[in-house]
Design a protein around this motif. Structure first.
Motif, PDB file in Angstrom:
ATOM      1  N   LYS A  20       0.830  -1.205   0.000  1.00  0.00           N
ATOM      2  CA  LYS A  20       0.000   0.000   0.000  1.00  0.00           C
ATOM      3  C   LYS A  20       0.865   1.254   0.000  1.00  0.00           C
ATOM      4  O   LYS A  20       0.562   2.227  -0.705  1.00  0.00           O
ATOM      5  CB  LYS A  20      -0.928   0.014   1.214  1.00  0.00           C
ATOM      6  N   ILE A  21       1.927   1.256   0.790  1.00  0.00           N
ATOM      7  CA  ILE A  21       2.771   2.448   0.886  1.00  0.00           C
ATOM      8  C   ILE A  21       3.488   2.706  -0.443  1.00  0.00           C
ATOM      9  O   ILE A  21       3.575   3.857  -0.903  1.00  0.00           O
ATOM     10  CB  ILE A  21       3.779   2.312   2.044  1.00  0.00           C
ATOM     11  N   VAL A  22       3.978   1.647  -1.068  1.00  0.00           N
ATOM     12  CA  VAL A  22       4.596   1.808  -2.396  1.00  0.00           C
ATOM     13  C   VAL A  22       3.564   2.330  -3.387  1.00  0.00           C
ATOM     14  O   VAL A  22       3.823   3.269  -4.148  1.00  0.00           O
ATOM     15  CB  VAL A  22       5.204   0.481  -2.895  1.00  0.00           C
ATOM     16  N   ASP A  23       2.383   1.734  -3.371  1.00  0.00           N
ATOM     17  CA  ASP A  23       1.319   2.144  -4.277  1.00  0.00           C
ATOM     18  C   ASP A  23       0.975   3.623  -4.064  1.00  0.00           C
ATOM     19  O   ASP A  23       0.789   4.383  -5.010  1.00  0.00           O
ATOM     20  CB  ASP A  23       0.089   1.275  -4.043  1.00  0.00           C
ATOM     21  N   LEU A  24       0.930   4.036  -2.806  1.00  0.00           N
ATOM     22  CA  LEU A  24       0.596   5.418  -2.466  1.00  0.00           C
ATOM     23  C   LEU A  24       1.665   6.388  -2.988  1.00  0.00           C
ATOM     24  O   LEU A  24       1.360   7.409  -3.596  1.00  0.00           O
ATOM     25  CB  LEU A  24       0.479   5.546  -0.953  1.00  0.00           C
ATOM     26  N   MET A  25       2.932   6.046  -2.792  1.00  0.00           N
ATOM     27  CA  MET A  25       4.023   6.936  -3.168  1.00  0.00           C
ATOM     28  C   MET A  25       4.340   6.881  -4.656  1.00  0.00           C
ATOM     29  O   MET A  25       5.000   7.775  -5.192  1.00  0.00           O
ATOM     30  CB  MET A  25       5.268   6.603  -2.345  1.00  0.00           C
ATOM     31  N   THR A  26       3.856   5.833  -5.314  1.00  0.00           N
ATOM     32  CA  THR A  26       4.109   5.683  -6.742  1.00  0.00           C
ATOM     33  C   THR A  26       3.496   6.808  -7.564  1.00  0.00           C
ATOM     34  O   THR A  26       3.981   7.149  -8.645  1.00  0.00           O
ATOM     35  CB  THR A  26       3.568   4.326  -7.236  1.00  0.00           C
ATOM     36  N   GLU A  27       2.424   7.403  -7.041  1.00  0.00           N
ATOM     37  CA  GLU A  27       1.732   8.466  -7.776  1.00  0.00           C
ATOM     38  C   GLU A  27       2.696   9.579  -8.198  1.00  0.00           C
ATOM     39  O   GLU A  27       2.556  10.160  -9.268  1.00  0.00           O
ATOM     40  CB  GLU A  27       0.599   9.033  -6.914  1.00  0.00           C
TER      41      GLU A  27
END
Length: 427
Positions: A20-27
């Motif tokens: 989730k954290i990677v997905d969030l920061m990927t933006e």
């Protein structure tokens, strides 16, 4: 965040919510790189109430236009990789070689690796370590023995067959003499992987060159770790560990990126502690509070489906993680799961051999011989899953976070209060 190179790693025994954290920061990132582990990891993402579980392809694939890299420190099962491609493609996700690239130096999990892994674990009986049986360890062994199959070998069929034959010369002795299993043939192994191998070839590239060029162009790069610090092959709770280095320093070695280029390290910390498989777990709970964490937190392994063991937050483990990884910030996940518990306990030290210590013992299985020293804090009854800011959190939740910050001397910069992207507070 522009032009940064950020490592995101797990600070406990894995399952901290790194996906989730990677997905969030990927933006706000351009390139996302996986640097260790294999399909023994599972990252669960929830986007628009739709759950996606990824084992090999970096979490950033769900963001259009992002480049996802699989580094040389990963062990790649080509069949599983192709299955993930198919599932994502069926949902309309672009999984072309322009978006996903695999290092030519990445080691490949072969059918004999999976078979050997399962045979060994079955033979251990009472001494099992809880491996996923996916061939991860045997593949890393072949890498260190310099008889491994690398992804670049898939582009040369004749070389691939020669290397399979060389590997089977040893593996078949183990199968037939030690595990009373039939031998494997080159033809059988090749037939099993040939289609996936051919499909994988267009994805091969020099990942280190892409990373270096991206850095020089000022692009933002995320490095996505798997498992957690306490499962590190060197620094974890040996022998109940994984087969690779999970600490942040391996982001450089496992991808071919210069260590001088790393600018930020985010430690992902679950608000309590979980562990899958065997091994010591000082704060494990076998009571109503543990059942609450397990049921409310839906604590089942994304890869194996196994029920996760649950317990109170262990600051001693996290001190070790801070020392080994040097995080610049903490992403605290699953804080909402603790809602409804009247009291919370934090393990701040251990008692062992008549002494009080504040780091995990370094000798083998040392954690099996400690007793946790707890600090008690009040809990909260409110449902915080809809909280949008720091001020939306109950005072007891804020006190809990601030105590973690003080004990670890590291700021909590991200707070997750649910599985969805929008259920996140940025400080």
């Amino acid at each position: 965040m522009s032009g940064q190179s950020i490592v995101i790693h797990g600070a406990q025994w894995g399952d901290e919510g790194k996906g989730k954290i990677v997905d969030l920061m990927t933006e706000k990132a351009d390139v996302i790189t996986r640097f260790q582990g294999g399909n023994n990891a599972g990252h669960t993402l929830v986007v628009n109430d739709e759950k996606t579980i990824l084992h090999l392809i970096p979490s950033g694939i769900l963001h259009p236009g992002k480049v996802c890299l699989i580094g040389n420190g990963v062990v790649l099962d080509p069949v599983v990789f192709c299955q993930e491609l198919d599932k994502l493609e069926a949902r309309g996700v672009d999984v072309s070689p322009q978006r996903i690239r695999i290092s030519r130096k990445t080691q490949v999990i072969m059918p004999y690796h999976r078979r050997l892994d399962a045979a060994r674990e079955a033979a251990k009986e009472g001494g099992r370590i809880g491996t996923t049986g996916r061939g991860i360890g045997p593949c890393y062994e072949d890498k260190m023995s310099r008889i491994g199959i690398r992804a670049c070998d898939f582009a040369d069929v004749e070389l691939l067959k020669i290397k399979i034959e060389a590997a089977l010369a040893e593996k078949n002795v183990l199968f037939t003499s030690l595990y009373s299993a039939p031998a494997m043939t080159v033809e059988t192994v090749f037939e099993e992987i040939k289609d996936a191998a051919a499909r994988l070839v267009p994805y091969l590239t020099d990942v280190d060159e892409i990373l270096d060029t991206s850095r020089k162009q000022g692009k933002t790069i995320l490095f996505e770790g798997a498992q957690g610090t306490m499962l590190d092959i060197d620094h974890g709770t040996y022998p109940f560990v994984t087969s690779s280095n999970t600490v942040s320093g391996n982001a450089a070695a496992g991808s071919g990126f210069t260590p001088r280029g790393l600018t930020e390290i985010i430690a992902v910390v679950k608000a309590y502690t979980t562990r899958v498989g065997a091994g010591p777990f000082p704060t494990e709970l076998e009571c109503e509070s543990g059942n609450h964490m397990q049921s409310v937190g839906a604590e089942f392994g994304a890869t194996t489906g196994r029920k996760r063991r649950c317990g109170w937050l262990d600051i001693c483990v996290l001190r070790q993680a801070v020392r080994l990884n040097g995080p610049t910030g903490i992403a605290l996940t699953k804080l909402d799961v603790l809602g409804g518990l009247k009291e919370l306990q934090i393990c701040t030290a251990y008692e062992t051999d008549g002494k009080t210590v504040d780091y995990p013992p370094q000798q083998e299985n040392g954690l099996a011989h400690v007793s946790p020293v707890y600090e008690t804090m009040p809990g909260w009854a409110e449902d915080i899953s809809g909280a949008k800011s720091w001020d939306d959190l109950p005072q007891a939740a804020r006190n809990y976070i601030e105590r973690i910050e003080a004990l670890l001397e590291t700021p909590v910069t991200i707070i997750s209060v649910g599985p969805g992207r929008e259920q996140t507070i940025i400080r």
